[in-house]
Design a protein around this motif. Structure first.
Motif, PDB file in Angstrom:
ATOM      1  N   LEU A   7      44.237  32.557  34.875  1.00 50.66           N
ATOM      2  CA  LEU A   7      44.429  33.861  35.506  1.00 50.66           C
ATOM      3  C   LEU A   7      44.826  33.663  36.964  1.00 50.66           C
ATOM      4  O   LEU A   7      44.042  33.123  37.751  1.00 50.66           O
ATOM      5  CB  LEU A   7      43.140  34.682  35.425  1.00 50.66           C
ATOM      6  CG  LEU A   7      42.516  34.841  34.035  1.00 50.66           C
ATOM      7  CD1 LEU A   7      41.215  35.633  34.136  1.00 50.66           C
ATOM      8  CD2 LEU A   7      43.475  35.501  33.065  1.00 50.66           C
ATOM      9  N   CYS A   8      46.035  34.093  37.326  1.00 55.06           N
ATOM     10  CA  CYS A   8      46.472  33.864  38.712  1.00 55.06           C
ATOM     11  C   CYS A   8      47.217  35.067  39.284  1.00 55.06           C
ATOM     12  O   CYS A   8      48.149  34.922  40.065  1.00 55.06           O
ATOM     13  CB  CYS A   8      47.323  32.602  38.824  1.00 55.06           C
ATOM     14  SG  CYS A   8      48.936  32.699  38.063  1.00 55.06           S
ATOM     15  N   GLY A   9      46.783  36.271  38.894  1.00 53.35           N
ATOM     16  CA  GLY A   9      47.448  37.469  39.387  1.00 53.35           C
ATOM     17  C   GLY A   9      46.750  38.143  40.552  1.00 53.35           C
ATOM     18  O   GLY A   9      47.224  39.155  41.050  1.00 53.35           O
ATOM     19  N   GLY A  10      45.626  37.596  41.003  1.00 53.26           N
ATOM     20  CA  GLY A  10      44.850  38.245  42.047  1.00 53.26           C
ATOM     21  C   GLY A  10      45.476  38.121  43.419  1.00 53.26           C
ATOM     22  O   GLY A  10      46.321  37.254  43.658  1.00 53.26           O
ATOM     23  N   ALA A  84      47.790  45.045  38.315  1.00 50.85           N
ATOM     24  CA  ALA A  84      46.471  44.443  38.195  1.00 50.85           C
ATOM     25  C   ALA A  84      45.515  45.447  37.558  1.00 50.85           C
ATOM     26  O   ALA A  84      45.342  46.554  38.073  1.00 50.85           O
ATOM     27  CB  ALA A  84      45.958  44.009  39.565  1.00 50.85           C
ATOM     28  N   ARG A  85      44.886  45.045  36.441  1.00 51.58           N
ATOM     29  CA  ARG A  85      43.936  45.914  35.745  1.00 51.58           C
ATOM     30  C   ARG A  85      42.596  45.223  35.557  1.00 51.58           C
ATOM     31  O   ARG A  85      41.837  45.563  34.654  1.00 51.58           O
ATOM     32  CB  ARG A  85      44.495  46.330  34.376  1.00 51.58           C
ATOM     33  CG  ARG A  85      45.876  46.957  34.382  1.00 51.58           C
ATOM     34  CD  ARG A  85      45.891  48.294  35.042  1.00 51.58           C
ATOM     35  NE  ARG A  85      45.160  49.311  34.305  1.00 51.58           N
ATOM     36  CZ  ARG A  85      44.858  50.506  34.789  1.00 51.58           C
ATOM     37  NH1 ARG A  85      45.210  50.814  36.026  1.00 51.58           N
ATOM     38  NH2 ARG A  85      44.205  51.371  34.059  1.00 51.58           N
ATOM     39  N   ASN A  86      42.299  44.210  36.358  1.00 50.24           N
ATOM     40  CA  ASN A  86      41.098  43.404  36.270  1.00 50.24           C
ATOM     41  C   ASN A  86      41.215  42.424  35.090  1.00 50.24           C
ATOM     42  O   ASN A  86      42.240  42.355  34.429  1.00 50.24           O
ATOM     43  CB  ASN A  86      39.827  44.273  36.171  1.00 50.24           C
ATOM     44  CG  ASN A  86      38.634  43.644  36.848  1.00 50.24           C
ATOM     45  OD1 ASN A  86      38.413  42.446  36.742  1.00 50.24           O
ATOM     46  ND2 ASN A  86      37.847  44.447  37.562  1.00 50.24           N
ATOM     47  N   THR A  87      40.144  41.675  34.827  1.00 49.69           N
ATOM     48  CA  THR A  87      40.266  40.525  33.925  1.00 49.69           C
ATOM     49  C   THR A  87      40.281  40.897  32.442  1.00 49.69           C
ATOM     50  O   THR A  87      40.869  40.174  31.640  1.00 49.69           O
ATOM     51  CB  THR A  87      39.117  39.536  34.173  1.00 49.69           C
ATOM     52  OG1 THR A  87      37.855  40.218  34.028  1.00 49.69           O
ATOM     53  CG2 THR A  87      39.214  38.942  35.573  1.00 49.69           C
ATOM     54  N   ALA A  88      39.644  41.990  32.066  1.00 46.61           N
ATOM     55  CA  ALA A  88      39.531  42.295  30.632  1.00 46.61           C
ATOM     56  C   ALA A  88      40.894  42.525  29.973  1.00 46.61           C
ATOM     57  O   ALA A  88      41.200  41.891  28.948  1.00 46.61           O
ATOM     58  CB  ALA A  88      38.610  43.491  30.418  1.00 46.61           C
ATOM     59  N   PRO A  89      41.764  43.420  30.483  1.00 45.77           N
ATOM     60  CA  PRO A  89      43.069  43.584  29.840  1.00 45.77           C
ATOM     61  C   PRO A  89      43.910  42.304  29.852  1.00 45.77           C
ATOM     62  O   PRO A  89      44.646  42.031  28.897  1.00 45.77           O
ATOM     63  CB  PRO A  89      43.732  44.698  30.655  1.00 45.77           C
ATOM     64  CG  PRO A  89      42.624  45.410  31.334  1.00 45.77           C
ATOM     65  CD  PRO A  89      41.587  44.374  31.601  1.00 45.77           C
ATOM     66  N   ALA A  90      43.807  41.519  30.919  1.00 38.62           N
ATOM     67  CA  ALA A  90      44.580  40.282  30.996  1.00 38.62           C
ATOM     68  C   ALA A  90      44.147  39.305  29.912  1.00 38.62           C
ATOM     69  O   ALA A  90      44.984  38.710  29.209  1.00 38.62           O
ATOM     70  CB  ALA A  90      44.418  39.651  32.373  1.00 38.62           C
TER      71      ALA A  90
END
Length: 474
Positions: A7-10, A84-90
């Motif tokens: 995960l690297c979208g933050g 960005a929709r937080n970690t759950a959708p990703a």
């Protein structure tokens, strides 16, 4: 095979001014020559790992691809989140993608890209234990042995203090939010609480089933976003409209805190999420006086202090500082009490509200063709340094309000001005009048560096009319 999902979208702001919206900390080199993102990918590489799946934002796609290429990884799947929709959708989207590729029975490892793990061998031992539990249908977290009573982390509560680390998975009793100082001290003393590292392992179909049970409203939009995804220059773009309908939630809230098959592997691997500058201070191994320093720094009689001068920053001098963090860059300096570093995010929001460009804009602006950096800016003029790697080219473009002068200082350039194409070598220059269609390309085998002098009534980056672009920006 284990499928790493990175995960690297933050766009974290707690490490401002080094980390900013257009160049977040995962792509920065905080320790050593590799970025945090590269180190995360390297830890999930080897014989037992498949090619990684990267979840990122569109703004970072070329940066992620370039840093992967530097590691020799050319076959990674890079999935682009529209927002960005937080970690759950990703994580759910990654699982649905892997399921669509016939990997439903395989184990996936989900790891953030902005953490530090010092003991990779201990980490891999824990992954082996986690994979064993995941293959038995468990949803696995990794609980890090706490090194101190930390208030900046969430915790995992166990039935009892673990008798070993990295050996096997044990049940999780509760997920605990970030505590205050007294509660953190109690939990640290008990030995039953582990830091929640935000790293997970599970079989692909097991986590999809868990979402269907615990957060069913998320499954339909994510599945539609994956089913209607489209390729774009080797990237996979999730469907924007469908992804916008997904609930914004973390994997902990959406699934892990309510599922009945959650386990954790206690691990002691030198982990930190680098959530604030005090965490960086801990990782920099302060000297006997508690001073940690990096870059062009001189200190005298300082104690419990962090001093960092980042690349192209000034020479930083600290005298008599106590419990202070100072981080200097070419365009911004942070000075804060060590006990107030969690407020850096608030300070950045204040800068944004005031319209200060340093709040989000990094001095060096990365583009798919390379990067540029502003060296001087005044009324009706701007001076930039531009770097274009071999084989890259800028779009065919023109400007309504500015003219440009280019001076090549290293390498060579193919320059298109109107209908003419010419080779411009070191110590040569060209002039592009206002409104003239032009393009810059590096035909050589070394990086092209040039100085660009802009003059005109408006010098904003949005004064670009693109006619052709190999990166689909036209």
């Amino acid at each position: 095979m284990i499928h790493p999902v990175i995960l690297c979208g933050g766009s974290g702001t707690r490490l401002w001014p080094l980390s900013r919206k257009d160049y977040p900390k995962q792509f920065a080199r905080i320790f050593g020559e590799e970025s945090l993102f590269q180190a995360s990918v390297r830890r999930a590489s080897g014989d037992c790992f498949a090619q990684p799946v990267i979840l990122s934002h569109s703004d970072f796609r070329f940066l992620a691809a370039e840093q992967l290429s530097a590691l020799g990884i050319e076959k990674a799947t890079i999935i682009l989140e529209p927002e960005a929709r937080n970690t759950a959708p990703a994580i759910l989207s990654a699982a649905l993608y892997l399921d669509s590729e016939g990997c439903g029975e395989d184990v996936m490892l989900v790891a953030p890209s902005d953490h530090v793990i010092r003991d990779v061998q201990a980490y891999h031992q824990a992954l082996d234990a986690g994979a064993d539990a995941a293959r038995k249908g468990r949803l696995v977290t990794f609980g890090v042995k706490p090194a101190r009573a930390e208030t900046g982390y969430g915790y995992l509560e166990l039935d009892d203090a673990p008798d070993s680390f990295g050996a096997h998975a044990v049940p999780v009793t509760h997920f605990v939010e970030k505590p205050d100082a007294s509660r953190a001290a109690e939990m640290f003393a008990s030995g039953r609480y582990m830091w929640n590292a935000g790293i997970f392992m599970f079989r692909v179909r097991d986590i999809i089933a868990a979402f269907e049970t615990c957060s069913a409203s998320m499954v339909g939009p994510c599945r539609e976003a994956v089913d209607n995804a489209r390729p774009d220059l080797g990237f996979i773009r999730l469907d924007e409209a469908a992804y916008a309908r997904t609930p914004e939630d973390s994997i902990d809230y959406a699934v892990m805190e309510t599922a009945d098959n959650v386990s954790t592997v206690p691990v002691d691997c030198g982990w930190s999420d680098l959530g604030a500058w005090d965490a960086v201070w801990h990782e920099m191994m302060p000297d006997a006086h508690g001073v940690a320093k990096s870059g062009a720094v001189t200190q005298l009689d300082c104690h419990n202090t962090l001093l960092r001068s980042e690349e192209n920053g000034p020479h930083l001098v600290g005298v008599g500082l106590e419990n202070t963090a100072v981080v200097a860059m070419g365009d911004a300096v942070l000075v804060a009490d060590m006990s107030d570093l969690q407020k850096v995010k608030v300070a950045v929001q204040r800068l944004k509200d005031q319209g200060v460009p340093q709040a989000e804009t990094f001095p060096r602006c990365y583009r798919p063709w390379g990067w540029y950096q502003t060296l001087a800016l005044g009324e009706r003029f701007q001076v930039k340094q531009i770097m274009v790697p071999p084989g890259r080219q800028l779009s065919l473009q023109s400007h309504v309000h500015r003219a440009e002068h280019w001076v090549v200082v290293a390498g060579s350039a193919n320059v298109t001005i109107g209908e003419e194409v010419q080779l411009v070598c070191e110590n040569q220059s060209v002039y592009i009048p206002i409104g003239t269609v032009h393009r810059l390309e590096n035909p050589g085998k070394v990086d092209l560096h040039l100085i660009e002098v802009q003059t005109g009534s408006y010098l904003g980056e949005d004064d670009i009319v693109r006619y052709e672009d190999i990166y689909n920006r036209a």
